[in-house]
Motif scaffolding. Structure first.
Motif, PDB file in Angstrom:
ATOM      1  N   GLU A   1       7.033  -1.282  -0.170  1.00  0.00           N
ATOM      2  CA  GLU A   1       7.460  -1.987   1.047  1.00  0.00           C
ATOM      3  C   GLU A   1       8.275  -1.035   1.922  1.00  0.00           C
ATOM      4  O   GLU A   1       9.495  -1.131   1.970  1.00  0.00           O
TER       5      GLU A   1
ATOM      6  N   GLU B   1       8.892  -0.854   5.037  1.00  0.00           N
ATOM      7  CA  GLU B   1       9.735  -1.425   6.089  1.00  0.00           C
ATOM      8  C   GLU B   1      11.026  -2.033   5.522  1.00  0.00           C
ATOM      9  O   GLU B   1      11.988  -2.253   6.246  1.00  0.00           O
ATOM     10  N   LYS B   2      11.037  -2.318   4.223  1.00  0.00           N
ATOM     11  CA  LYS B   2      12.240  -2.862   3.574  1.00  0.00           C
ATOM     12  C   LYS B   2      12.800  -1.877   2.537  1.00  0.00           C
ATOM     13  O   LYS B   2      13.401  -2.276   1.537  1.00  0.00           O
TER      14      LYS B   2
END
Length: 405
Positions: free
Chosen positions: A335, A337-338
């Motif tokens: 992930e 973006e996180k």
């Protein structure tokens, strides 16, 4: 050697101011002195060392008389009496040390103080065996303070100050043995002061011993940068063939280096028979908390005996940090973006994969400590069960962590 020949040899050393040979002749474990005293006693059951040594110069006669009486008491197995004689030998020697203007008296001072400590330890062993309070080593520390004061004053010749560091080292050894480490600080402040001789003027062996104990004391004070500097000095200045001493220094230097993020090579550990640290280092490299815990449990008694257990236990958070870093890398790949938001459940799952079942409250506690101790830059979201780490340099170098408890 007969006692007459021994006495003649001592007298000749005094006359020509040969401190090195005299140091050897008056060492408590000198085979020559032991044989001379034994033969004198066997030849005359009423042998009196005070009469036998009376032809020596004033001060030296009284010193050698008490010294020979100390040897005789040891031969009879009377260690407490031997210590009393060793203390009695000290006073006339200090008088000679003060009054003689030559620095040659520095060498015999070495034997005088080492004799006293050796006999004090033997006396305390005898006292413990008979159920009495062992107090001679503590008294020896008091006697050494007198020696230190005289050597520091260096009456008549500033080179007499070169007796001081050996006395400091012996005193520190006593304080470590008696667990009175607070008494070391005053001595160390004096060594660092202007009234002390230049540190490089002392023999390398004495400098190495001193730095070794300064490093160990810095470990107790949780001053790991100073501990590393002092222990590295001791290691670098050890004699090339002093393998035992090098291993002793490394026994403390390796854990300090690990705390500061420097992992030694397997070759170094193997060369000095320090393989007990190999699984600890493997755990740090891989983030294997179970391996770390199993090793600490298996070698607990050994590490406690060596005085490194509490030091090594501080590495537990470095292992947690490594595991969390791996979790962060996997999470970031899945992930992107996180990337900065690490779900604590993933950290919990990583621990479970190692066979460590830890509830979420404990996971949060570990994560909070990692942040508090500066192993990780970030903060916890208790509500979301997420650790939010910094986008740049979230895992700073280990030597920036807070290691104090």
């Amino acid at each position: 050697m007969s006692f007459a020949a021994y006495l003649q040899a001592v007298g000749a050393c005094i006359a020509r101011q040969d401190g090195v040979q005299l140091r050897d002749l008056v060492a408590i474990n000198s085979g020559v002195a032991q044989q001379a005293v034994m033969q004198a006693r066997q030849g005359n059951p009423r042998w009196n060392p005070a009469y036998a040594t009376s032809r020596l110069p004033e001060g030296w006669a009284e010193f050698l008389s008490s010294h020979c009486a100390c040897i005789a008491a040891l031969q009879d197995g009377n260690r407490v009496e031997a210590y009393e004689k060793a203390v009695a030998a000290l006073q006339p020697f200090l008088k000679v040390f003060r009054e003689d203007t030559g620095a040659w008296v520095v060498a015999p001072m070495h034997s005088v103080v080492h004799n006293m400590r050796s006999v004090a330890q033997a006396a305390d062993h005898e006292l413990r065996r008979t159920g009495q309070r062992p107090d001679k080593l503590g008294d020896c520390g008091d006697q050494l303070r007198k020696c230190f004061a005289v050597s520091l004053q260096a009456p008549g010749n500033k080179d007499k100050k070169l007796a001081a560091l050996d006395i400091v080292n012996l005193s520190i050894k006593i304080y470590f043995r008696l667990n009175t480490l607070r008494l070391c600080k005053n001595l160390m402040r004096t060594v660092d002061s202007r009234q002390f001789a230049a540190f490089d003027a002392f023999p390398a062996a004495q400098r190495v011993t001193y730095k070794f104990y300064v490093g160990r004391l810095a470990v107790f004070d949780e001053n790991y940068q100073e501990a590393r500097a002092s222990l590295e000095y001791a290691l670098q200045h050890c004699h090339a063939l002093a393998h035992h001493n090098k291993a002793l220094v490394l026994k403390y230097l390796v854990p300090v280096q690990l705390l500061l993020g420097h992992l030694p090579s397997p070759t170094l550990l193997a060369a000095h028979q320090l393989r007990q640290y190999e699984p600890i280092i493997a755990a740090m490299r891989s983030g294997d908390v179970k391996l770390f815990s199993d090793t600490m449990n298996a070698l607990q008694f050994r590490f406690i005996q060596e005085g490194t257990y509490l030091l090594l236990e501080k590495l537990r958070y470095a292992v947690f940090r490594r595991l969390l870093r791996k979790v962060h890398a996997v999470h970031g790949a899945l992930e992107p973006e996180k990337r900065a938001q690490i779900p604590l459940a993933q950290f919990q799952a990583a621990l479970a994969m190692q066979g460590l079942e830890v509830d979420m409250d404990e996971v949060e506690c570990i994560a909070a400590n990692l942040i508090f101790r500066k192993y990780v830059k970030g903060y916890l979201s208790h509500k979301a069960k997420v650790m939010v780490v910094a986008k740049t340099d979230p895992f700073p170098p280990l030597d920036t962590a807070s290691l104090a408890d």
